[in-house]
Scaffold this active site. Structure first.
Site, PDB file in Angstrom:
ATOM      1  N   ASP A 272      35.300  33.932  45.031  1.00 25.14           N
ATOM      2  CA  ASP A 272      33.726  33.582  44.655  1.00 25.14           C
ATOM      3  C   ASP A 272      33.804  32.464  44.398  1.00 25.14           C
ATOM      4  OD1 ASP A 272      33.823  36.589  44.813  1.00 25.14           O
ATOM      5  OD2 ASP A 272      34.349  36.608  42.912  1.00 25.14           O
TER       6      ASP A 272
ATOM      7  N   SER B 107      38.738  39.063  46.016  1.00 27.45           N
ATOM      8  CA  SER B 107      37.376  38.481  46.143  1.00 27.45           C
ATOM      9  C   SER B 107      37.380  36.939  45.871  1.00 27.45           C
ATOM     10  CB  SER B 107      36.260  39.149  45.345  1.00 27.45           C
ATOM     11  OG  SER B 107      34.955  38.818  45.887  1.00 27.45           O
TER      12      SER B 107
ATOM     13  N   SER C 219      34.665  38.745  49.648  1.00 29.71           N
ATOM     14  CA  SER C 219      34.347  37.472  49.134  1.00 29.71           C
ATOM     15  C   SER C 219      32.877  36.947  49.134  1.00 29.71           C
ATOM     16  CB  SER C 219      35.244  36.173  49.573  1.00 29.71           C
ATOM     17  OG  SER C 219      36.357  36.171  49.570  1.00 29.71           O
TER      18      SER C 219
END
Length: 348
Positions: free
Chosen positions: A266, A264, A226
């Site tokens: 974000d 991930s 991340s």
């Protein structure tokens, strides 16, 4: 060493004096936890330049590019458009403990308050750290507050201790830009907690550095990581405008080679230090920049985020962690060779 010292140029605008979020008066503090063979974690706190953020609330906006993440406090920022506590960064399973510590700090400063919205952003450092042991305690959060300074370390410290980026050692990075709008100078700065990306995707100054280094030692799953990004500016902006500014940070993220992989998370938080909204008081006059004036701020947000990610890699040191795993620092000598081959170093 940061990108400009190596001759890596990102964008068109000048850096601030410190080339970090400290150019906005934001103090940053770390508590780094390294124990035995399997604990590599910590916490980082950002203190906005107000005495009590609960009573002197700052306009803010948030943006989620990929929601595989567990931020605490984003919903209220979306609804009300301000922050009322410092901002903390940590590892995923420690987020709730850090939020609890923020509440304790708030209670000590605001005994008459009845509710608060602690802000915690996280990344999963489980490649190097045994995240399930939840090693971050309240005393570590208090230590980070005590250590907060305008002169702070970047790389594998605090929340960045166990983080990975592009299968190299990642962590904390920061950068700033100064722009002129209507005869006034404004600063935009980014601080990132980088923990994302596959090795072959890494791009620096437009060069496929990760592909060139695809056989460098230390490969291991990093795609499911991340990034947490904090943007600060002294431009007077509304919460809506700050949300727009937060979105532009993702353009800087993309230029480093991120594709927003499934695993991930974000996320971005942006706030302005230009003016405060006093809690419980009527505000009769507040000024903001018009939307048409924001283009240079957008560019500065993208550029400072791109460089902050690069700086997080350049500042981090090789670290060995759980199960004998090692994340190697980005090899600077090899990086220089690659950038020189592509003609992308800006050296006098």
């Amino acid at each position: 060493m940061k990108a400009p010292e190596l001759g890596i140029g990102v964008g068109r605008y000048e850096h601030g004096e410190r080339n970090s979020i400290a150019d906005l008066g934001v103090k940053v503090g770390h508590s780094t936890i390294i124990k035995g063979d399997d604990i590599r974690t910590g916490v980082t706190v950002l203190l906005p330049p107000v005495k009590n953020p609960y009573k002197e609330r700052l306009f803010a906006g948030v943006y989620t590019f990929n929601g595989f993440s567990k931020p605490i406090g984003f919903i209220q920022v979306e609804e009300l458009g301000y922050i009322e506590t410092p901002i903390a960064l940590t590892s995923t399973l420690n987020g709730y403990r850090v939020a609890d510590a923020l509440i304790d700090l708030w209670l000590a400063e605001n005994p008459d308050g009845i509710s608060v919205n602690p802000l915690v952003m996280e990344c999963n450092d489980g490649y190097l750290n045994d995240n399930k042991k939840r090693a971050v305690k309240k005393e570590h959060v208090f230590e980070a507050f005590k250590n907060a300074s305008l002169d702070f370390e970047e790389g594998a410290v605090g929340a960045g201790t166990g983080m990975s980026a592009f299968e190299f050692k990642g962590g904390i990075g920061s950068s700033s830009r100064v722009v002129e709008i209507g005869g006034e100078e404004y600063t935009v700065a980014s601080l990132v907690l980088s923990n994302f990306g596959k090795r072959e995707d890494l791009i620096i100054a437009g060069v496929p550095v990760g592909w060139e280094l695809r056989d460098y030692p230390g490969r291991g799953l990093s795609m499911r990581g991340s990034i947490s990004i904090v943007i600060a500016t002294d431009a007077p902006l509304t919460s809506r405008q700050l949300t727009r500014l937060a979105r532009r940070a993702i353009l800087g993220l993309a230029r480093t080679g991120s594709y927003g992989h499934n695993g991930s998370g974000d996320i971005v938080l942006a706030f302005s230090t230009a003016q405060t909204m006093p809690a419980g008081k009527e505000v009769h006059s507040i000024g903001f920049l018009p939307d048409d004036a924001m283009n240079r701020l957008f560019i500065a947000a993208a550029d400072s985020t791109e460089e902050a990610i690069i700086n997080s890699l350049l500042q981090a040191k090789t670290m060995r962690g759980r199960d004998g795993r090692t994340r190697y620092a980005l090899p600077v000598d090899r990086l220089v060779e690659i950038l020189e081959k592509y003609g992308r170093l800006e050296r006098a």
